[in-house]
Design an enzyme around this catalytic site. Sequence first.
Site, PDB file in Angstrom:
ATOM      1  N   HIS A  58      -5.626   3.472  -1.535  1.00 20.74           N
ATOM      2  CA  HIS A  58      -6.932   3.746  -0.937  1.00 20.74           C
ATOM      3  C   HIS A  58      -7.233   5.228  -1.141  1.00 20.74           C
ATOM      4  O   HIS A  58      -6.983   6.048  -0.260  1.00 20.74           O
ATOM      5  CB  HIS A  58      -6.928   3.391   0.547  1.00 20.74           C
ATOM      6  N   HIS A  79      -4.048  -4.474   7.755  1.00 20.91           N
ATOM      7  CA  HIS A  79      -4.133  -3.419   8.764  1.00 20.91           C
ATOM      8  C   HIS A  79      -3.246  -3.740   9.954  1.00 20.91           C
ATOM      9  O   HIS A  79      -3.496  -4.681  10.702  1.00 20.91           O
ATOM     10  CB  HIS A  79      -5.559  -3.147   9.243  1.00 20.91           C
ATOM     11  N   ASP A  80      -2.188  -2.966  10.082  1.00 20.36           N
ATOM     12  CA  ASP A  80      -1.217  -3.062  11.179  1.00 20.36           C
ATOM     13  C   ASP A  80      -0.391  -4.346  11.159  1.00 20.36           C
ATOM     14  O   ASP A  80       0.213  -4.714  12.171  1.00 20.36           O
ATOM     15  CB  ASP A  80      -1.888  -2.884  12.548  1.00 20.36           C
ATOM     16  N   ARG A 122      -9.178   8.515  -1.032  1.00 15.34           N
ATOM     17  CA  ARG A 122     -10.294   9.003  -0.227  1.00 15.34           C
ATOM     18  C   ARG A 122     -10.863  10.276  -0.845  1.00 15.34           C
ATOM     19  O   ARG A 122     -10.172  10.976  -1.588  1.00 15.34           O
ATOM     20  CB  ARG A 122      -9.844   9.247   1.213  1.00 15.34           C
ATOM     21  N   GLU A 135      -8.765   0.141  -2.789  1.00 12.67           N
ATOM     22  CA  GLU A 135      -9.663   0.081  -1.640  1.00 12.67           C
ATOM     23  C   GLU A 135     -10.505   1.353  -1.580  1.00 12.67           C
ATOM     24  O   GLU A 135     -10.055   2.426  -1.990  1.00 12.67           O
ATOM     25  CB  GLU A 135      -8.863  -0.031  -0.336  1.00 12.67           C
ATOM     26  N   ARG A 174       4.194  18.460   1.416  1.00 11.94           N
ATOM     27  CA  ARG A 174       5.072  19.519   0.927  1.00 11.94           C
ATOM     28  C   ARG A 174       4.590  20.123  -0.391  1.00 11.94           C
ATOM     29  O   ARG A 174       4.982  21.221  -0.772  1.00 11.94           O
ATOM     30  CB  ARG A 174       6.488  18.948   0.758  1.00 11.94           C
ATOM     31  N   THR A 219      -8.493   6.393   9.302  1.00 15.92           N
ATOM     32  CA  THR A 219      -8.062   5.120   8.736  1.00 15.92           C
ATOM     33  C   THR A 219      -9.163   4.100   8.957  1.00 15.92           C
ATOM     34  O   THR A 219     -10.042   4.306   9.799  1.00 15.92           O
ATOM     35  CB  THR A 219      -6.739   4.641   9.381  1.00 15.92           C
ATOM     36  N   GLY A 254       0.967  -1.310   4.298  1.00 11.27           N
ATOM     37  CA  GLY A 254       1.443   0.011   3.922  1.00 11.27           C
ATOM     38  C   GLY A 254       2.200   0.726   5.012  1.00 11.27           C
ATOM     39  O   GLY A 254       3.406   0.934   4.927  1.00 11.27           O
ATOM     40  N   HIS A 255       1.506   1.099   6.073  1.00 10.62           N
ATOM     41  CA  HIS A 255       2.088   1.979   7.091  1.00 10.62           C
ATOM     42  C   HIS A 255       3.385   1.421   7.665  1.00 10.62           C
ATOM     43  O   HIS A 255       4.425   2.093   7.663  1.00 10.62           O
ATOM     44  CB  HIS A 255       1.077   2.231   8.216  1.00 10.62           C
ATOM     45  N   ASN A 301       0.852  -1.185   0.000  1.00 10.44           N
ATOM     46  CA  ASN A 301       0.000   0.000   0.000  1.00 10.44           C
ATOM     47  C   ASN A 301       0.892   1.240   0.000  1.00 10.44           C
ATOM     48  O   ASN A 301       1.680   1.444   0.932  1.00 10.44           O
ATOM     49  CB  ASN A 301      -0.910  -0.016   1.237  1.00 10.44           C
TER      50      ASN A 301
END
Length: 237
Positions: free
Chosen positions: A43, A190-191, A45, A70, A18, A100, A213-214, A7
């Site tokens: 994803h 997720h996580d 948004r 997503e 920036r 999120t 992703g994160h 992701n």
Amino acid sequence: MTRLSVNINKIATLRNSRGGAVPSVKDATTNCQKFGAQGITIHPRPDERHITRKDVYEIKPLITTEFNIEGYPSKEFLQMVIEVRADQVTLVPDTHYQLTSDHGWDTWKNLGFLQDVISELKENGIRTSIFVDANPSMIEGAAETKTDRIELYTEPYASLYPINRSKAIEPFVEAAKVADSLEIDVNAGHDLSLENLNYMFKHIPNLKEVSIGHALIADALYLGLETTIQKYLECLK
């Protein structure tokens, strides 16, 4: 084989903080695949705080693996994913300005809506996945929508993992078994991280794909993107 889909939302978040085009979302798409990722996830948004609508169209020609998009299935979202011919669309129940994803669908309450959305996506040759909690009832509801896959929301697993990993994995193992019995493929996301990914992989043999992703982008700040992707792929062996 469990596929790793990266992701790249956080790349876009950094760029947008920036302005301009650095870091490049297009370069990230190309390099993640070059370094071994088996899919790219985004994803977009409505507020475009990370991935923008423009990004979606610019990334598509660069995809050599799979393109997983997503999002909440609004009219505008569905039009976009159909236009770019996403390989997979993961439906999430997020509100308009949600920070999120933090819960799965109530598949029974939203059954008719999800059935209509999935029918439209399938008519356009797009594989579908529904974001759900590790709840057998919600997975049974997902089966009624005729979705191809579910994506298990794994934040509860990640939160409990450092305290009691065997307890953390239990509901996800059961959820995967229910999905298998209903002939639905299983994704997860997720996580998930280098710390907890391999344990989930070992306990859910029918896991088709993880979307990360994160944690992966955070690790890449220290390890480099290529090394990081290789480490995540090692967790899936």
